[in-house]
Design a protein around this motif. Structure first.
Motif, PDB file in Angstrom:
ATOM      1  N   THR A 132     -10.739  39.907  78.428  1.00 30.75           N
ATOM      2  CA  THR A 132      -9.370  39.957  77.920  1.00 30.75           C
ATOM      3  C   THR A 132      -9.163  39.011  76.736  1.00 30.75           C
ATOM      4  O   THR A 132      -8.543  39.380  75.730  1.00 30.75           O
ATOM      5  N   GLU A 133      -9.694  37.786  76.854  1.00 33.05           N
ATOM      6  CA  GLU A 133      -9.486  36.816  75.775  1.00 33.05           C
ATOM      7  C   GLU A 133     -10.217  37.229  74.496  1.00 33.05           C
ATOM      8  O   GLU A 133      -9.769  36.936  73.381  1.00 33.05           O
ATOM      9  N   PHE A 134     -11.338  37.924  74.650  1.00 32.17           N
ATOM     10  CA  PHE A 134     -12.100  38.406  73.504  1.00 32.17           C
ATOM     11  C   PHE A 134     -11.313  39.475  72.745  1.00 32.17           C
ATOM     12  O   PHE A 134     -11.204  39.435  71.513  1.00 32.17           O
ATOM     13  N   ILE A 135     -10.732  40.416  73.482  1.00 29.34           N
ATOM     14  CA  ILE A 135      -9.932  41.470  72.859  1.00 29.34           C
ATOM     15  C   ILE A 135      -8.684  40.880  72.215  1.00 29.34           C
ATOM     16  O   ILE A 135      -8.276  41.278  71.124  1.00 29.34           O
ATOM     17  N   ALA A 136      -8.077  39.896  72.891  1.00 31.96           N
ATOM     18  CA  ALA A 136      -6.878  39.263  72.338  1.00 31.96           C
ATOM     19  C   ALA A 136      -7.188  38.587  71.012  1.00 31.96           C
ATOM     20  O   ALA A 136      -6.393  38.647  70.055  1.00 31.96           O
ATOM     21  N   LYS A 137      -8.347  37.962  70.926  1.00 22.52           N
ATOM     22  CA  LYS A 137      -8.753  37.305  69.683  1.00 22.52           C
ATOM     23  C   LYS A 137      -8.970  38.331  68.579  1.00 22.52           C
ATOM     24  O   LYS A 137      -8.555  38.130  67.424  1.00 22.52           O
ATOM     25  N   LEU A 138      -9.599  39.452  68.932  1.00 18.88           N
ATOM     26  CA  LEU A 138      -9.820  40.505  67.947  1.00 18.88           C
ATOM     27  C   LEU A 138      -8.498  41.089  67.456  1.00 18.88           C
ATOM     28  O   LEU A 138      -8.337  41.372  66.268  1.00 18.88           O
ATOM     29  N   CYS A 139      -7.554  41.258  68.364  1.00 21.17           N
ATOM     30  CA  CYS A 139      -6.243  41.794  67.975  1.00 21.17           C
ATOM     31  C   CYS A 139      -5.549  40.868  66.977  1.00 21.17           C
ATOM     32  O   CYS A 139      -4.796  41.319  66.118  1.00 21.17           O
ATOM     33  N   GLY A 140      -5.814  39.579  67.109  1.00 27.66           N
ATOM     34  CA  GLY A 140      -5.227  38.630  66.176  1.00 27.66           C
ATOM     35  C   GLY A 140      -5.798  38.753  64.777  1.00 27.66           C
ATOM     36  O   GLY A 140      -5.213  38.246  63.811  1.00 27.66           O
ATOM     37  N   GLY A 141      -6.935  39.435  64.665  1.00 25.59           N
ATOM     38  CA  GLY A 141      -7.575  39.585  63.359  1.00 25.59           C
ATOM     39  C   GLY A 141      -7.310  40.909  62.687  1.00 25.59           C
ATOM     40  O   GLY A 141      -7.912  41.198  61.637  1.00 25.59           O
ATOM     41  N   ILE A 142      -6.423  41.721  63.266  1.00 28.95           N
ATOM     42  CA  ILE A 142      -6.098  43.011  62.661  1.00 28.95           C
ATOM     43  C   ILE A 142      -4.592  43.192  62.547  1.00 28.95           C
ATOM     44  O   ILE A 142      -3.810  42.485  63.193  1.00 28.95           O
ATOM     45  N   VAL A 143      -4.191  44.153  61.729  1.00 28.63           N
ATOM     46  CA  VAL A 143      -2.779  44.510  61.570  1.00 28.63           C
ATOM     47  C   VAL A 143      -2.688  46.029  61.673  1.00 28.63           C
ATOM     48  O   VAL A 143      -3.487  46.755  61.071  1.00 28.63           O
ATOM     49  N   GLY A 144      -1.736  46.505  62.445  1.00 26.00           N
ATOM     50  CA  GLY A 144      -1.565  47.941  62.606  1.00 26.00           C
ATOM     51  C   GLY A 144      -0.833  48.569  61.439  1.00 26.00           C
ATOM     52  O   GLY A 144      -0.044  47.910  60.742  1.00 26.00           O
ATOM     53  N   LEU A 145      -1.088  49.828  61.212  1.00 27.44           N
ATOM     54  CA  LEU A 145      -0.392  50.600  60.183  1.00 27.44           C
ATOM     55  C   LEU A 145       0.074  51.907  60.807  1.00 27.44           C
ATOM     56  O   LEU A 145      -0.697  52.591  61.482  1.00 27.44           O
ATOM     57  N   GLU A 146       1.329  52.248  60.578  1.00 31.20           N
ATOM     58  CA  GLU A 146       1.910  53.451  61.169  1.00 31.20           C
ATOM     59  C   GLU A 146       2.615  54.275  60.104  1.00 31.20           C
ATOM     60  O   GLU A 146       3.461  53.772  59.368  1.00 31.20           O
ATOM     61  N   MET A 147       2.240  55.543  60.008  1.00 26.86           N
ATOM     62  CA  MET A 147       2.864  56.452  59.050  1.00 26.86           C
ATOM     63  C   MET A 147       3.592  57.571  59.784  1.00 26.86           C
ATOM     64  O   MET A 147       3.001  58.277  60.593  1.00 26.86           O
ATOM     65  N   GLN A 148       4.867  57.727  59.482  1.00 22.71           N
ATOM     66  CA  GLN A 148       5.632  58.870  59.968  1.00 22.71           C
ATOM     67  C   GLN A 148       5.424  59.999  58.967  1.00 22.71           C
ATOM     68  O   GLN A 148       5.928  59.952  57.846  1.00 22.71           O
TER      69      GLN A 148
END
Length: 213
Positions: A149-165
């Motif tokens: 869990t902590e590994f995935i949480a760290k990875l999530c901190g290194g990305i930004v989501g993009l959403e297109m309608q």
């Protein structure tokens, strides 16, 4: 995208399937420094009454997510099968010589307002969906839950989501529909002669969309 009527594809289920089958997207946005593109996999979330929503992510270090204005229209380019078509495959080439080669391809362009998403819960759900949809190729599919869990949480901190309608979508199947039956048969014969996987896929597309003229 310039799309003659002969090559236009407007059937939403067909366009959605193409995007799902070819998820690697060239996401293009404009900013103060000009046009920027990132090649990222995007997941299509279908919606009633519209094409749907595209969700992806970029590395936080990628400046693209900071450089476009919230709500600004972006362009997502999805491409699929493509192949060079030799002029020598057209029967009339031997008769009058007035033939030139071309390139066959399939592409879908999606347009819509884009927003950046930093919410950890959104990112985690996106990663789960992205991996679940693509891990079907593995004998033992990997899941986000397989990692600490902590590994995935760290990875999530290194990305930004993009959403297109998605508000507008264009589909182009340029697969020899503008040629007559004899030319299409020549193209298929030429592709058959190459014996490659890419040629086989294009041959099937030409066969499926026989010429309209």
């Amino acid at each position: 995208m310039y799309t003659p009527k002969t090559n236009a594809e407007e059937d939403l289920p067909t366009l959605r399937k193409f995007v799902r089958d070819n998820p690697l997207c060239a996401l293009v946005t404009g900013g103060a420094k000009g046009m920027v593109a990132s090649h990222i996999p995007m997941v299509l979330h279908e919606e009633a009454g519209g094409f749907g929503v595209l969700r992806g992510h970029v590395a936080r270090a990628n400046p693209q997510w900071k450089e476009f204005a919230a709500g600004e229209e972006a362009l997502g380019i999805f491409t699929g099968p493509q192949h060079y078509i030799s002029a020598s495959w057209y029967p009339e080439k031997l008769t009058h010589g007035r033939e030139v080669p071309t390139w066959n391809y399939v592409a879908v362009h999606a347009y819509g307002p884009l927003r950046a998403v930093e919410d950890p819960a959104w990112l985690l759900e996106h990663l789960r969906t992205l991996t679940d949809e693509n891990e079907v190729i593995a004998a033992v599919p990997w899941k986000v839950a397989d990692a600490p869990t902590e590994f995935i949480a760290k990875l999530c901190g290194g990305i930004v989501g993009l959403e297109m309608q998605v508000v507008r979508v264009e589909g182009k199947w340029k697969v020899s529909q503008n040629r007559n039956e004899r030319d299409a048969a020549g193209v298929m014969e030429g592709l058959d002669g190459l014996g490659t996987a890419e040629a086989k896929v294009m041959r099937e597309l030409v066969e499926a969309r026989r010429p309209l003229v």
